[in-house]
Design a protein around this motif. Structure first.
Motif, PDB file in Angstrom:
ATOM      1  N   PHE A 136       0.832  -1.203   0.000  1.00 17.62           N
ATOM      2  CA  PHE A 136       0.000   0.000   0.000  1.00 17.62           C
ATOM      3  C   PHE A 136       0.865   1.252   0.000  1.00 17.62           C
ATOM      4  CE2 PHE A 136      -3.384  -2.877   1.311  1.00 17.62           C
ATOM      5  CZ  PHE A 136      -4.496  -2.324   0.693  1.00 17.62           C
ATOM      6  N   SER A 137       1.961   1.194   0.765  1.00 18.26           N
ATOM      7  CA  SER A 137       2.858   2.350   0.849  1.00 18.26           C
ATOM      8  C   SER A 137       3.498   2.655  -0.501  1.00 18.26           C
ATOM      9  CB  SER A 137       3.941   2.072   1.896  1.00 18.26           C
ATOM     10  OG  SER A 137       4.833   3.164   2.001  1.00 18.26           O
ATOM     11  N   SER A 138       3.855   1.606  -1.247  1.00 16.48           N
ATOM     12  CA  SER A 138       4.553   1.796  -2.517  1.00 16.48           C
ATOM     13  C   SER A 138       3.681   2.490  -3.564  1.00 16.48           C
ATOM     14  CB  SER A 138       5.034   0.454  -3.065  1.00 16.48           C
ATOM     15  OG  SER A 138       3.938  -0.365  -3.444  1.00 16.48           O
ATOM     16  N   TYR A 139       2.370   2.449  -3.363  1.00 14.89           N
ATOM     17  CA  TYR A 139       1.454   3.061  -4.334  1.00 14.89           C
ATOM     18  C   TYR A 139       1.785   4.535  -4.553  1.00 14.89           C
ATOM     19  CZ  TYR A 139      -2.964   4.641  -6.438  1.00 14.89           C
ATOM     20  OH  TYR A 139      -3.910   5.198  -7.270  1.00 14.89           O
ATOM     21  N   SER A 140       2.017   5.254  -3.465  1.00 14.20           N
ATOM     22  CA  SER A 140       2.324   6.685  -3.585  1.00 14.20           C
ATOM     23  C   SER A 140       3.629   6.904  -4.339  1.00 14.20           C
ATOM     24  CB  SER A 140       2.421   7.328  -2.195  1.00 14.20           C
ATOM     25  OG  SER A 140       1.177   7.275  -1.527  1.00 14.20           O
ATOM     26  N   TYR A 141       4.632   6.066  -4.067  1.00  9.62           N
ATOM     27  CA  TYR A 141       5.926   6.198  -4.743  1.00  9.62           C
ATOM     28  C   TYR A 141       5.799   5.860  -6.225  1.00  9.62           C
ATOM     29  CZ  TYR A 141       7.929   6.434  -0.058  1.00  9.62           C
ATOM     30  OH  TYR A 141       8.232   6.810   1.237  1.00  9.62           O
ATOM     31  N   VAL A 142       4.967   4.860  -6.538  1.00  3.51           N
ATOM     32  CA  VAL A 142       4.734   4.511  -7.944  1.00  3.51           C
ATOM     33  C   VAL A 142       4.097   5.684  -8.674  1.00  3.51           C
ATOM     34  CG1 VAL A 142       3.386   3.046  -9.493  1.00  3.51           C
ATOM     35  CG2 VAL A 142       4.593   2.026  -7.557  1.00  3.51           C
ATOM     36  N   LYS A 143       3.076   6.273  -8.064  1.00  2.00           N
ATOM     37  CA  LYS A 143       2.380   7.403  -8.695  1.00  2.00           C
ATOM     38  C   LYS A 143       3.301   8.606  -8.834  1.00  2.00           C
ATOM     39  CE  LYS A 143      -1.543   5.511  -9.555  1.00  2.00           C
ATOM     40  NZ  LYS A 143      -1.986   5.349 -10.965  1.00  2.00           N
ATOM     41  N   PHE A 144       4.081   8.882  -7.798  1.00  2.28           N
ATOM     42  CA  PHE A 144       5.054   9.977  -7.870  1.00  2.28           C
ATOM     43  C   PHE A 144       6.076   9.718  -8.974  1.00  2.28           C
ATOM     44  CE2 PHE A 144       4.180  11.639  -3.452  1.00  2.28           C
ATOM     45  CZ  PHE A 144       4.056  12.963  -3.825  1.00  2.28           C
ATOM     46  N   SER A 145       6.591   8.489  -9.032  1.00  3.76           N
ATOM     47  CA  SER A 145       7.617   8.157 -10.012  1.00  3.76           C
ATOM     48  C   SER A 145       7.091   8.232 -11.436  1.00  3.76           C
ATOM     49  CB  SER A 145       8.162   6.749  -9.735  1.00  3.76           C
ATOM     50  OG  SER A 145       8.799   6.690  -8.478  1.00  3.76           O
ATOM     51  N   ASN A 146       5.846   7.796 -11.630  1.00  5.96           N
ATOM     52  CA  ASN A 146       5.244   7.869 -12.959  1.00  5.96           C
ATOM     53  C   ASN A 146       5.019   9.313 -13.397  1.00  5.96           C
ATOM     54  OD1 ASN A 146       5.190   5.102 -13.104  1.00  5.96           O
ATOM     55  ND2 ASN A 146       3.038   4.893 -12.553  1.00  5.96           N
ATOM     56  N   ALA A 147       4.634  10.160 -12.446  1.00  8.68           N
ATOM     57  CA  ALA A 147       4.337  11.552 -12.770  1.00  8.68           C
ATOM     58  C   ALA A 147       5.587  12.418 -12.848  1.00  8.68           C
ATOM     59  CB  ALA A 147       3.372  12.134 -11.738  1.00  8.68           C
ATOM     60  N   PHE A 148       6.550  12.169 -11.943  1.00  6.26           N
ATOM     61  CA  PHE A 148       7.751  13.014 -11.865  1.00  6.26           C
ATOM     62  C   PHE A 148       9.014  12.151 -11.825  1.00  6.26           C
ATOM     63  CE2 PHE A 148       4.415  14.950  -9.104  1.00  6.26           C
ATOM     64  CZ  PHE A 148       3.993  15.943  -9.989  1.00  6.26           C
ATOM     65  N   PRO A 149       9.308  11.417 -12.889  1.00  2.00           N
ATOM     66  CA  PRO A 149      10.524  10.595 -12.880  1.00  2.00           C
ATOM     67  C   PRO A 149      11.758  11.479 -12.758  1.00  2.00           C
ATOM     68  CG  PRO A 149       9.611  10.736 -15.105  1.00  2.00           C
ATOM     69  CD  PRO A 149       8.607  11.362 -14.192  1.00  2.00           C
ATOM     70  N   SER A 150      12.548  11.233 -11.733  1.00  2.00           N
ATOM     71  CA  SER A 150      13.686  12.112 -11.473  1.00  2.00           C
ATOM     72  C   SER A 150      14.713  11.381 -10.627  1.00  2.00           C
ATOM     73  CB  SER A 150      13.210  13.372 -10.734  1.00  2.00           C
ATOM     74  OG  SER A 150      14.291  14.082 -10.187  1.00  2.00           O
ATOM     75  N   SER A 151      15.966  11.762 -10.790  1.00  2.00           N
ATOM     76  CA  SER A 151      17.016  11.223  -9.939  1.00  2.00           C
ATOM     77  C   SER A 151      16.951  11.829  -8.540  1.00  2.00           C
ATOM     78  CB  SER A 151      18.397  11.499 -10.562  1.00  2.00           C
ATOM     79  OG  SER A 151      18.506  10.825 -11.803  1.00  2.00           O
ATOM     80  N   GLY A 152      16.062  12.816  -8.363  1.00  2.00           N
ATOM     81  CA  GLY A 152      15.878  13.425  -7.052  1.00  2.00           C
ATOM     82  C   GLY A 152      15.108  12.547  -6.096  1.00  2.00           C
TER      83      GLY A 152
END
Length: 447
Positions: free
Chosen positions: A57-73
């Motif tokens: 469940f926690s990874s969902y937010s990271y997946v959505k963030f990564s899909n929207a803002f892929p960055s080395s940051g």
């Protein structure tokens, strides 16, 4: 031609999953198994499954963030998008940074505990010294440059993932599946309400999976990042869950719960000996040494880059104040890890790290839910569920530590207060008369 070359140099989905899995399956699993058994007895294999559900469940937010803002940051980019530049982003970013350094101390302590299994019992007190030695070696490797880091990390990652997987499979074949009754209650949870110890143990199980957050830092290096970053995170978590549960079952089949708790700092080596003899101990120690070495190299590299990025963004003071060193972020990171390795034992290091991580994790979910509904396409109910799960695990873990080891809470509280106060003072120091913060990199408009 240049574009083609750049495209060919991008990581494939399989390559990204391999790196992510290698980052997740670190040395923490070698020591966390005993600590979890200390809280839940023979239910500790199930705790890894439950921990995977929470992390899912926690990874969902990271997946959505990564899909929207892929960055080395990575996480810093996500926090900045949610809260804008300022104290909030700085504090939560520091929590992530410190939790990474704490994980390095956990890994180096594990290196010491397992390496000493090759020596007589009288050398048992030298674990922290060996941990410091490992950090010095890792510092030298990082100084040598990215090429050496990449080659070393790739080679050792393959060995440790295959080694741990084969160890788990062989252990299950030889010892068979253990009986899980749930009847054994460890001494330090006897007086706790039913279920409290199990929920608290999920905090440590989550720590074994938290390496998935490093995958978010691959945004600039992966092919088709809007899709493949999320897929890499999900696949890595699934692979690690299978390996962790198999390994936990193998340990439970080889040792009794009292034996696992007694050998909690080197549980895998202790479990391998009755099944495979001395060769089992040597092989397990060898895998642990490789896992710790590769894990610390990757973690020191990633965390020092994170600190350097925070310095460039003016979220923390300029690292140039430390002197005219080639890589002040690396020096500071290794020095802090050495200090933690000397001061705390493995149980306390793991506890402090998971407290900082869960607080930061809640901030990620809340930032997505509260501030980015218009920018990111997601189901609001899932970050809310993740927040509730994190809050339940964190509060229960804090309660158990209050009963059994209040020093952990004191140290964690002091650390958080210092971060908040220092960040606020620093933010004020570069805010102009109009109330605008003079940041060092491109940020959004929130202040």
């Amino acid at each position: 031609m240049k574009n083609t070359t750049d495209k060919n140099n991008k990581l494939s989905l399989i390559g990204s999953i391999s790196l992510g899995t290698g980052a997740m399956i670190g040395a923490g699993i070698f020591v966390l198994m005993g600590q979890i058994a200390e809280l839940v007895g023979d239910l500790f294999p199930i705790a890894f499954i439950a921990g995977a559900v929470v992390v899912g469940f926690s990874s969902y937010s990271y997946v959505k963030f990564s899909n929207a803002f892929p960055s080395s940051g990575g996480v810093v980019k996500f926090l900045n998008k949610s809260y804008g530049p300022g104290t909030t982003t700085g504090v939560f970013s520091l929590l992530m940074y410190v939790s990474m350094v704490v994980s390095q101390s956990l890994v180096t302590g594990t290196f010491g505990s397992y390496t000493l299994r090759l020596f007589p019992e009288r050398f048992a007190g030298y674990a922290s010294i060996l941990g410091v030695f490992l950090l010095v070696v890792v510092f030298i490797v990082n100084i040598l440059g990215n090429k050496v880091i990449g080659t070393t990390a790739t080679f050792t990652a393959i060995i440790k993932v295959l080694g741990i997987a084969l160890l788990a499979i062989a252990g299950l074949i030889v010892s068979g599946f253990p009986k899980i009754t749930g009847n054994y209650i460890p001494k330090n949870t006897e007086e706790l309400p039913i279920g409290i110890g199990f929920v608290a143990s999920l905090a440590l199980a989550i720590l074994a999976y938290k390496g998935f957050t490093t995958i978010t830092n691959q945004g600039g290096d992966i092919a088709n990042p809007h899709k493949n970053l999320g897929r890499s995170i999900i696949a890595s978590i699934l692979i690690c869950t299978i390996i962790y549960v198999a390994l936990a079952l193998a340990v439970a089949g080889g040792l009794s719960i009292p034996e696992i708790i007694k050998a909690k700092d080197y549980a895998l080596a202790a479990a391998a000996e009755p099944v495979f003899g001395k060769w089992g101990t040597w092989i397990t120690v060898a895998i642990a040494i490789i896992a710790t070495f590769s894990g610390v190299i990757a973690s020191v590299f990633s965390s020092s880059r994170l600190l350097g990025m925070l310095s460039n963004m003016k979220q923390v003071p300029s690292l140039k104040r430390l002197g005219n060193f080639k890589n002040p972020a690396l020096i500071f990171t290794v020095s802090l890890a050495i200090l933690l390795t000397i001061l705390f034992d493995l149980t306390r290091i793991a506890s402090i790290g998971v407290i900082f991580y869960l607080i930061m994790d809640i901030a990620i979910h809340w930032g997505l839910f509260r501030h980015l509904k218009k920018e990111v396409d997601f189901l609001p109910i899932i970050p809310i569920i993740a927040i509730i799960m994190d809050a339940a695990v964190l509060s229960t873990f804090l309660y158990v530590k209050y009963i059994n080891d209040p020093l952990v809470l004191i140290v964690a509280a002091i650390g958080i207060i210092l971060m908040i106060v220092s960040e606020r003072i620093f933010m004020i120091s570069h805010t102009d008369d109009d109330g605008d913060m003079q940041m060092g990199m491109e940020t959004n408009n929130k202040t």
